[in-house]
Design a protein around this motif. Structure first.
Motif, PDB file in Angstrom:
ATOM      1  N   ALA A  86       0.830  -1.208   0.000  1.00  0.00           N
ATOM      2  CA  ALA A  86       0.000   0.000   0.000  1.00  0.00           C
ATOM      3  C   ALA A  86       0.864   1.258   0.000  1.00  0.00           C
ATOM      4  O   ALA A  86       0.528   2.255  -0.651  1.00  0.00           O
ATOM      5  CB  ALA A  86      -0.926  -0.005   1.209  1.00  0.00           C
ATOM      6  N   SER A  87       1.991   1.220   0.730  1.00  0.00           N
ATOM      7  CA  SER A  87       2.879   2.372   0.775  1.00  0.00           C
ATOM      8  C   SER A  87       3.514   2.626  -0.591  1.00  0.00           C
ATOM      9  O   SER A  87       3.624   3.777  -1.036  1.00  0.00           O
ATOM     10  CB  SER A  87       3.974   2.145   1.823  1.00  0.00           C
ATOM     11  N   TRP A  88       3.917   1.563  -1.260  1.00  0.00           N
ATOM     12  CA  TRP A  88       4.476   1.699  -2.611  1.00  0.00           C
ATOM     13  C   TRP A  88       3.423   2.305  -3.548  1.00  0.00           C
ATOM     14  O   TRP A  88       3.729   3.203  -4.340  1.00  0.00           O
ATOM     15  CB  TRP A  88       4.941   0.346  -3.131  1.00  0.00           C
ATOM     16  N   LEU A  89       2.202   1.805  -3.435  1.00  0.00           N
ATOM     17  CA  LEU A  89       1.116   2.333  -4.269  1.00  0.00           C
ATOM     18  C   LEU A  89       0.858   3.802  -3.962  1.00  0.00           C
ATOM     19  O   LEU A  89       0.622   4.614  -4.868  1.00  0.00           O
ATOM     20  CB  LEU A  89      -0.158   1.518  -4.038  1.00  0.00           C
ATOM     21  N   GLY A  90       0.922   4.156  -2.681  1.00  0.00           N
ATOM     22  CA  GLY A  90       0.729   5.550  -2.299  1.00  0.00           C
ATOM     23  C   GLY A  90       1.812   6.451  -2.870  1.00  0.00           C
ATOM     24  O   GLY A  90       1.521   7.553  -3.351  1.00  0.00           O
ATOM     25  N   GLY A 148      -0.831   2.386   5.397  1.00  0.00           N
ATOM     26  CA  GLY A 148       0.302   2.183   4.499  1.00  0.00           C
ATOM     27  C   GLY A 148       0.205   3.092   3.286  1.00  0.00           C
ATOM     28  O   GLY A 148       1.183   3.736   2.886  1.00  0.00           O
ATOM     29  N   PHE A 149      -0.980   3.168   2.687  1.00  0.00           N
ATOM     30  CA  PHE A 149      -1.197   4.055   1.542  1.00  0.00           C
ATOM     31  C   PHE A 149      -0.980   5.508   1.951  1.00  0.00           C
ATOM     32  O   PHE A 149      -0.348   6.283   1.230  1.00  0.00           O
ATOM     33  CB  PHE A 149      -2.605   3.865   0.985  1.00  0.00           C
ATOM     34  N   PHE A 153       1.625   8.181   0.394  1.00  0.00           N
ATOM     35  CA  PHE A 153       1.002   9.298  -0.330  1.00  0.00           C
ATOM     36  C   PHE A 153       1.234  10.651   0.343  1.00  0.00           C
ATOM     37  O   PHE A 153       1.377  11.672  -0.320  1.00  0.00           O
ATOM     38  CB  PHE A 153      -0.499   9.038  -0.455  1.00  0.00           C
ATOM     39  N   PHE A 154       1.276  10.645   1.694  1.00  0.00           N
ATOM     40  CA  PHE A 154       1.404  11.907   2.424  1.00  0.00           C
ATOM     41  C   PHE A 154       2.456  11.809   3.514  1.00  0.00           C
ATOM     42  O   PHE A 154       3.467  12.472   3.461  1.00  0.00           O
ATOM     43  CB  PHE A 154       0.040  12.313   2.986  1.00  0.00           C
TER      44      PHE A 154
END
Length: 254
Positions: A86-90, A148-149, A153-154
């Motif tokens: 999710a972090s990678w996607l973010g 995670g996202f 993302f932020f």
């Protein structure tokens, strides 16, 4: 880049690692220090550079906590994997769309969290099981995906949101919540680090000295949190949330 600049940034990185290991939020110290000290560099490069020390600090904090605090092993592993993806996607999404709307949203959430924690004196002081194993699994994995996202993302306040989630949704106390938050945060930091490495946006000559400083701060912060316990962490949590609110409000009003 001269040695005095490296020393100054390593000092901020040490402080960030110390605070982050106790309750999260080290990025609120480390990232602004980078942006103010090295304004001549592109912002993505500076943000990417901070990910390596943050990752090392998170890993050290996770290691220290895991030696002394029981971890929900069967759920935390998949949660870390979900948070990583999710972090990678973010991080990828950030390169496609603006994230300016996140700051007022995060500010509103943090104000509510601060008021609730301040008025509810027993919040996070004692661990209590409020959910079944199946609910715990669903909530932890969902939290891993959402936060995670958000981190990719932020970012700011990720550690605090993780601690809050583990207390409010799972029933952990502050100490146990901090231990699990460090594991998940290490996973999200690793994902962001790999993303920025692949994009070539890392100042390695600065990142590695800062990593040593952050790791040292995380070691001391985690040991202090374990020694002092839940009441100490609660005070730190409230102070950090207040500082985050002030920073976000300043950014929005100036």
């Amino acid at each position: 880049m001269d040695y005095s600049t490296v020393l100054i940034l390593c000092s901020f990185s040490f402080l960030a690692g110390f605070v982050d290991a106790i309750i999260g939020g080290g990025g609120l110290i480390q990232t602004p220090a980078m942006l103010f000290t090295l304004p001549q560099y592109p912002v993505p490069t500076l943000i990417g550079t901070t990910k390596i020390p943050s990752m090392f600090g998170s890993l050290m904090g996770a290691f220290q906590y895991s030696r002394r605090v029981a971890v929900v092993g069967r759920f935390i592993g998949p949660m870390m994997a979900i948070a990583f993806g999710a972090s990678w996607l973010g991080s990828w999404t950030l390169s496609q769309v603006p994230n300016s709307f996140m700051k007022p949203l995060a500010l509103t959430i943090l104000v509510v969290v601060f008021i609730y924690t301040l008025t509810k004196k027993d919040f996070g002081q004692v661990a209590h099981r409020i959910v079944t194993a199946r609910q715990q699994q669903t909530r932890m994995w969902s939290m891993g995906a959402a936060i995670g996202f958000y981190d990719g993302f932020f970012g700011p306040g990720t550690g605090s949101f993780l601690v809050l989630g583990f207390i409010a949704l799972i029933g952990f106390d502050f100490l146990k919540a901090s231990a699990h938050a460090k594991l998940v945060n290490a996973s999200t930091n690793l994902a962001s680090t790999l993303y920025f490495v692949s994009e070539g946006k890392i100042l390695y000559a600065l990142a590695f000295p800062m990593a040593i400083a952050n790791l040292t701060g995380a070691f001391l912060g985690a040991r202090l949190a374990i020694l002092k316990g839940n009441r100490f962490i609660r005070v730190f949590f409230l102070a950090l949330i207040a500082a985050t609110i002030v920073r976000f409000a300043w950014d929005l009003l100036r």
